[in-house]
Design a protein around this motif. Structure first.
Motif, PDB file in Angstrom:
ATOM      1  N   LEU A  53       0.825  -1.215   0.000  1.00  0.00           N
ATOM      2  CA  LEU A  53       0.000   0.000   0.000  1.00  0.00           C
ATOM      3  C   LEU A  53       0.855   1.258   0.000  1.00  0.00           C
ATOM      4  O   LEU A  53       0.541   2.238  -0.693  1.00  0.00           O
ATOM      5  CB  LEU A  53      -0.939  -0.004   1.208  1.00  0.00           C
ATOM      6  CG  LEU A  53      -2.079  -1.017   1.162  1.00  0.00           C
ATOM      7  CD1 LEU A  53      -2.754  -1.111   2.529  1.00  0.00           C
ATOM      8  CD2 LEU A  53      -3.086  -0.639   0.091  1.00  0.00           C
ATOM      9  N   THR A  54       1.939   1.243   0.749  1.00  0.00           N
ATOM     10  CA  THR A  54       2.823   2.403   0.814  1.00  0.00           C
ATOM     11  C   THR A  54       3.506   2.634  -0.526  1.00  0.00           C
ATOM     12  O   THR A  54       3.589   3.770  -0.996  1.00  0.00           O
ATOM     13  CB  THR A  54       3.858   2.213   1.933  1.00  0.00           C
ATOM     14  OG1 THR A  54       3.162   2.227   3.184  1.00  0.00           O
ATOM     15  CG2 THR A  54       4.895   3.305   1.937  1.00  0.00           C
ATOM     16  N   ALA A  55       3.989   1.560  -1.136  1.00  0.00           N
ATOM     17  CA  ALA A  55       4.631   1.688  -2.452  1.00  0.00           C
ATOM     18  C   ALA A  55       3.643   2.218  -3.488  1.00  0.00           C
ATOM     19  O   ALA A  55       3.989   3.081  -4.306  1.00  0.00           O
ATOM     20  CB  ALA A  55       5.205   0.348  -2.886  1.00  0.00           C
ATOM     21  N   LEU A  56       2.411   1.725  -3.451  1.00  0.00           N
ATOM     22  CA  LEU A  56       1.387   2.198  -4.377  1.00  0.00           C
ATOM     23  C   LEU A  56       1.079   3.680  -4.141  1.00  0.00           C
ATOM     24  O   LEU A  56       0.983   4.461  -5.091  1.00  0.00           O
ATOM     25  CB  LEU A  56       0.109   1.358  -4.244  1.00  0.00           C
ATOM     26  CG  LEU A  56      -1.052   1.737  -5.150  1.00  0.00           C
ATOM     27  CD1 LEU A  56      -0.658   1.611  -6.623  1.00  0.00           C
ATOM     28  CD2 LEU A  56      -2.263   0.867  -4.843  1.00  0.00           C
ATOM     29  N   THR A  57       0.954   4.070  -2.895  1.00  0.00           N
ATOM     30  CA  THR A  57       0.671   5.472  -2.573  1.00  0.00           C
ATOM     31  C   THR A  57       1.779   6.387  -3.072  1.00  0.00           C
ATOM     32  O   THR A  57       1.513   7.423  -3.688  1.00  0.00           O
ATOM     33  CB  THR A  57       0.478   5.648  -1.056  1.00  0.00           C
ATOM     34  OG1 THR A  57      -0.582   4.800  -0.622  1.00  0.00           O
ATOM     35  CG2 THR A  57       0.143   7.083  -0.706  1.00  0.00           C
ATOM     36  N   LEU A  58       3.025   6.028  -2.814  1.00  0.00           N
ATOM     37  CA  LEU A  58       4.151   6.856  -3.261  1.00  0.00           C
ATOM     38  C   LEU A  58       4.248   6.882  -4.784  1.00  0.00           C
ATOM     39  O   LEU A  58       4.560   7.926  -5.373  1.00  0.00           O
ATOM     40  CB  LEU A  58       5.450   6.354  -2.644  1.00  0.00           C
ATOM     41  CG  LEU A  58       5.579   6.564  -1.135  1.00  0.00           C
ATOM     42  CD1 LEU A  58       6.818   5.869  -0.598  1.00  0.00           C
ATOM     43  CD2 LEU A  58       5.591   8.043  -0.775  1.00  0.00           C
ATOM     44  N   ALA A  59       3.953   5.766  -5.438  1.00  0.00           N
ATOM     45  CA  ALA A  59       3.971   5.731  -6.904  1.00  0.00           C
ATOM     46  C   ALA A  59       2.908   6.660  -7.487  1.00  0.00           C
ATOM     47  O   ALA A  59       3.167   7.378  -8.461  1.00  0.00           O
ATOM     48  CB  ALA A  59       3.764   4.304  -7.395  1.00  0.00           C
ATOM     49  N   VAL A  60       1.736   6.662  -6.890  1.00  0.00           N
ATOM     50  CA  VAL A  60       0.660   7.527  -7.382  1.00  0.00           C
ATOM     51  C   VAL A  60       1.008   9.004  -7.160  1.00  0.00           C
ATOM     52  O   VAL A  60       0.704   9.849  -8.004  1.00  0.00           O
ATOM     53  CB  VAL A  60      -0.694   7.162  -6.730  1.00  0.00           C
ATOM     54  CG1 VAL A  60      -1.769   8.167  -7.077  1.00  0.00           C
ATOM     55  CG2 VAL A  60      -1.120   5.779  -7.176  1.00  0.00           C
TER      56      VAL A  60
END
Length: 149
Positions: A128-135
């Motif tokens: 979830l953190t990786a997805l949030t930072l990618a977005v």
């Protein structure tokens, strides 16, 4: 090509959803680790992400039609006016810093797991953190690329 407001709005909603999920997983981590703030960092990370994404949606140029930016060129991606650029920069900086700290804690937890449940929790929070930072990076790229000013 005009500003892809619909795409940015979808990405902001994804940030809100990820923020809520990180908040819930952080609460579970806080309970699972008996009050330790390791994976519990998801609580402030998720809350600040939801706040920042909501504020970004609220101050978006897409609502009420296009308005020329009154910000300095370096801060245009934060919003249409100088009044919102500063607070949004603080919110997004805090959210990104908390997500990076959570990512580090999740990696540390995976290298020395206390239980199987904590491993699963750390993996979910890392995703979830990786997805949030990618977005965040994708929206930043879109805003910088499509800014007509």
């Amino acid at each position: 090509m005009g500003y892809p407001f619909a795409l940015v709005l979808r990405l902001r909603v994804l940030q809100v959803v990820c923020g809520i999920c990180v908040l819930v997983m952080g609460t579970v981590g806080f309970i699972e680790e008996r009050g330790e703030m390791n994976l519990g960092l998801g609580i402030p990370a998720g809350a600040v992400t939801v706040l920042a994404a909501g504020a970004s949606i609220h101050t978006s140029r897409g609502f009420g039609g296009y308005r020329p930016s009154s910000c300095s060129p370096a801060l245009r991606f934060l919003g249409p006016s100088a009044q919102v650029a500063g607070p949004l920069a603080v919110l997004w900086s805090a959210a990104c810093a908390l997500h990076v700290a959570l990512l580090v804690q999740a990696i540390r937890t995976l290298t020395d797991p206390a239980s199987k449940d904590v491993v699963v929790l750390a993996s979910v929070q890392m995703s979830l953190t990786a997805l949030t930072l990618a977005v965040v990076l994708v929206v930043l790229r879109i805003d910088c690329r499509h800014d007509p000013d």
